[in-house]
Write an enzyme that holds these catalytic residues in place. Structure first.
Site, mmCIF file in Angstrom:
data_model
loop_
_atom_site.group_PDB
_atom_site.id
_atom_site.type_symbol
_atom_site.label_atom_id
_atom_site.label_comp_id
_atom_site.label_asym_id
_atom_site.label_seq_id
_atom_site.Cartn_x
_atom_site.Cartn_y
_atom_site.Cartn_z
ATOM 1 N N HIS A 55 0.827 -1.217 0.000
ATOM 2 C CA HIS A 55 0.000 0.000 0.000
ATOM 3 C C HIS A 55 0.861 1.268 0.000
ATOM 4 O O HIS A 55 0.525 2.278 0.611
ATOM 5 C CB HIS A 55 -0.955 0.029 1.203
ATOM 6 C CG HIS A 55 -1.901 -1.124 1.246
ATOM 7 N ND1 HIS A 55 -3.085 -1.149 0.543
ATOM 8 C CD2 HIS A 55 -1.827 -2.312 1.896
ATOM 9 C CE1 HIS A 55 -3.713 -2.294 0.760
ATOM 10 N NE2 HIS A 55 -2.970 -3.026 1.577
ATOM 11 N N ASN A 128 -10.024 -3.561 1.716
ATOM 12 C CA ASN A 128 -9.672 -3.492 0.301
ATOM 13 C C ASN A 128 -10.920 -3.264 -0.537
ATOM 14 O O ASN A 128 -12.034 -3.169 -0.004
ATOM 15 C CB ASN A 128 -8.986 -4.789 -0.159
ATOM 16 C CG ASN A 128 -7.549 -4.894 0.302
ATOM 17 O OD1 ASN A 128 -6.879 -3.900 0.546
ATOM 18 N ND2 ASN A 128 -7.063 -6.116 0.422
#
Length: 492
Positions: A55, A128
């Site tokens: 990320h 997510n």
């Protein structure tokens, strides 16, 4: 006319030579005593904190969460206490596998993390844009992420590593199928759904406990890119998603997401078709319909990207009263891994930074450590219990005791009695439109075409076996695209 402000060192001393270093004569060597030169260069050298392992590239915005429906029969969490109640939030979107300079339109899952600044502390819902994940045990996570990063020999991304790992771990099929569909290349962050993904728990004011999954449904409608469109944007506008989010908010087109939940009783969990805490599986919306909760609106881009987006730190361990954990093994692993990653990346006092700090009163005996800038407890005691302050534990937040399913400690095969990795991805493929099926097959073929080396045929054949078990049409389409001849007799 703006008021003039003098330049200073970090210590506040005025600087009258901001662009010229002190030297021995106009052409002479520089002097060690030019302390501002040292400060400026040393500060510059430290501008980059370690980027996130995953990320790394992200976008963020502040906003509000507003309760639109009553779910107090499921939870006593104060942010859901009444319809119309608003809570400030910070949301960070991200790609997962790429470095900070990677393109926003890579075929990759997208992170969708929301920090709720509640009066009972910060609640981090870290998820997510997919309801499932590639693996179901956290011990596998470092190996999986290694395959998504760079080959230690060539320092290049390696389709061979990726597909070798996936082919040897068929539990990944559900997530891989989603990734290989056009959902793997969403049109920015405004037009995709988000999911808490894990199973969590809720407790109401009667101490009744249920299991829950969180969903954020985009209110802008779902939009995706084809592989060709996403590939083109990687070269023409690698920061597409960041730019799209900033531009939309700055012109008042605020992104909105409907927060919804699925709930499951403890008895239902015991009799569920699959392990209800398995992160590679979903709960059927038909059997466990979505329940409306509220709306998230993002309406403010941070004034400084680094301060708020880059230093934003989320951790699933940040829960509030009324929301709890579950036996989800991946969630249990993240309880440790996420705060540990933030302490390594930003420092032990990362939760004192403005974007991470609870806006309500916090009170504990944590002291010292790097970058302690919040008073450090001043002259109060740094131990508990003590005879000087009046701090007490609040029994009303004691929580709820619950029984574990087993008192046997051991290492259990994650797939024993739970090795159906094919039914759910098969169901997903069946409900795709004809166009979506074609795109998904083409995307898989394109991705698997990069497999190379001495194990190429072995990896391809093993992965093809998985695709055939998911769906015959899917398997045949991928095999044909890869030029692999399949004897129809073997499919009878």
């Amino acid at each position: 006319m703006k008021e003039k402000k003098r330049l200073t060192t970090e210590a506040g001393a005025p600087v009258n030579h901001y662009q010229d270093s002190q030297s021995a004569g106009a052409r002479g060597p520089l002097l060690l005593q030019d302390y501002f030169l040292h400060e400026k260069l040393a500060t510059f050298n430290r501008e980059r904190i370690p980027e996130r392992i995953v990320h790394a590239k992200g976008s963020g915005a502040y906003g509000t969460f507003t309760v639109t429906h009553d779910i107090t029969k499921y939870t006593r969490a104060k942010l859901f206490s009444k319809i119309g109640k608003q809570t400030k939030v910070f949301t960070r979107f991200s790609t997962v596998g790429g470095e900070k300079g990677s393109a926003d339109t890579e075929r990759d899952p997208r992170g969708f993390a929301v920090k709720f600044y509640t009066e009972d502390g910060n609640w981090d819902l870290v998820g997510n844009n997919t309801p499932v994940f590639f693996i179901k045990d956290p011990k596998k996570f470092p190996d999986f992420i290694h395959t998504q990063k760079r080959d230690p020999h060539t320092n290049c991304k390696s389709p061979t590593m990726v597909w070798d790992y996936w082919s040897l771990n068929p539990e990944s099929l559900h997530q891989v199928l989603i990734l290989m569909s056009d959902r793997g290349t969403p049109n920015g962050y405004r037009f995709m759904n988000g999911y808490g993904s894990h199973t969590f728990s809720m407790v109401n004011d009667k101490n009744e406990r249920i299991y829950v999954k969180f969903h954020y449904k985009t209110m802008q409608g779902n939009k995706t890119f084809t592989d060709a469109e996403a590939t083109k944007l990687k070269g023409t506008d690698p920061d597409y998603s960041q730019r799209d989010l900033v531009d939309a908010i700055e012109k008042g087109d605020y992104p909105k997401y409907a927060l919804k939940i699925q709930v499951m009783t403890l008895d239902e969990a015991k009799n569920f078709s699959w392990n209800p805490f398995d992160l590679t599986k979903v709960w059927s919306h038909k059997d466990y319909p979505l329940i409306d909760v509220g709306e998230i609106e993002l309406n403010e881009i941070p004034a400084n990207y680094f301060q708020d987006v880059e230093q934003a730190a989320f951790a699933p361990s940040n829960l509030v009263d009324g929301i709890g954990f579950s036996p989800d093994k991946m969630l249990q692993g993240r309880i440790l891994a996420y705060p540990d990653a933030q302490r390594y990346r930003i420092g032990g006092n990362y939760q004192a930074l403005p974007v991470n700090k609870c806006p309500y009163a916090t009170n504990n005996y944590h002291r010292d450590g790097a970058m302690r800038f919040d008073g450090n407890g001043e002259n109060s005691p740094n131990y508990y219990p003590n005879s000087f302050d009046n701090n007490t534990e609040d029994d009303s937040y004691k929580g709820v005791n619950y029984e574990l399913d087993s008192n046997i400690a051991g290492y259990f095969d994650r797939n024993e009695g739970d090795d159906d990795h094919f039914t759910q991805p098969g169901n997903l493929f069946k409900i795709m439109t004809p166009e979506a099926k074609i795109n998904t097959i083409n995307n898989i073929v394109g991705a698997m075409s990069g497999i190379s080396g001495s194990k190429k045929d072995e990896i391809i054949n093993l992965q093809l076996c998985h695709w055939f078990r998911v769906d015959i049409q899917l398997g045949m389409g991928v095999a044909k695209g890869l030029g692999v001849e399949i004897d129809p007799k073997l499919l009878r």
